[in-house]
Design a protein around this motif. Structure first.
Motif, short mmCIF file in Angstrom:
data_model
loop_
_atom_site.label_atom_id
_atom_site.label_comp_id
_atom_site.label_asym_id
_atom_site.label_seq_id
_atom_site.Cartn_x
_atom_site.Cartn_y
_atom_site.Cartn_z
N LYS A 1 -1.73 -7.96 -8.71
CA LYS A 1 -0.66 -8.52 -7.90
C LYS A 1 0.66 -7.91 -8.34
O LYS A 1 0.91 -7.76 -9.53
N ILE B 1 0.93 -5.10 -3.45
CA ILE B 1 -0.26 -5.97 -3.46
C ILE B 1 0.21 -7.39 -3.68
O ILE B 1 0.95 -7.68 -4.63
N ASN C 1 -8.58 -9.91 -5.99
CA ASN C 1 -8.66 -8.45 -6.13
C ASN C 1 -9.99 -7.98 -6.71
O ASN C 1 -10.34 -6.81 -6.58
N LEU D 1 -7.98 -5.80 -0.52
CA LEU D 1 -6.75 -6.31 -1.12
C LEU D 1 -5.85 -6.83 0.00
O LEU D 1 -5.92 -6.36 1.13
N LYS E 1 -9.76 -1.09 -0.74
CA LYS E 1 -9.20 -0.42 -1.92
C LYS E 1 -9.25 1.09 -1.78
O LYS E 1 -8.37 1.79 -2.28
#
Length: 111
Positions: free
Chosen positions: A6, A29, A36, A43, A85
């Protein structure tokens, strides 16, 4: 597979709506560490743009854009997306505390 966290600032391949081509765009993010690690390999991100003149009244400029790895003054856009991702090209940096608070405030406003 690379770990993402994050508040990481990343460059993402965004697809064009009318073709199979992609354009590299910065994003942050916003999903938690628990999310995650999901097996889907996705994400949650929020878009970042250097088009400050087009920002909405409730969107925020990054105060520490350079320290986060961005090349230009930028703004958090109110566009949230789920991406794979594999669409992340590179990590640029991580938000500093003041910009983390701005992201949280924008999420609260938008959601």
């Amino acid at each position: 597979m690379t770990n993402f966290y994050k508040y990481d600032v990343v460059v993402v391949r965004f697809p064009f709506a009318s073709s199979l081509k992609y354009k590299a765009r910065p994003a942050v993010i916003i999903s938690s560490e628990t999310y995650n690690k999901n097996k889907r390999g996705t994400l949650l991100i929020m878009a970042i743009s250097s088009m400050i003149d087009t920002k909405l009244d409730f969107e925020f400029e990054l105060q520490n854009w350079k320290e986060s790895g961005l090349l230009k003054p930028s703004v958090f856009k109110s566009s949230i997306a789920t991406i794979e991702k594999d669409f992340i090209i590179t990590k640029l940096g991580t938000l500093l505390d003041v910009d983390k608070l701005r992201v949280q405030k924008l999420i609260t406003t938008v959601c």
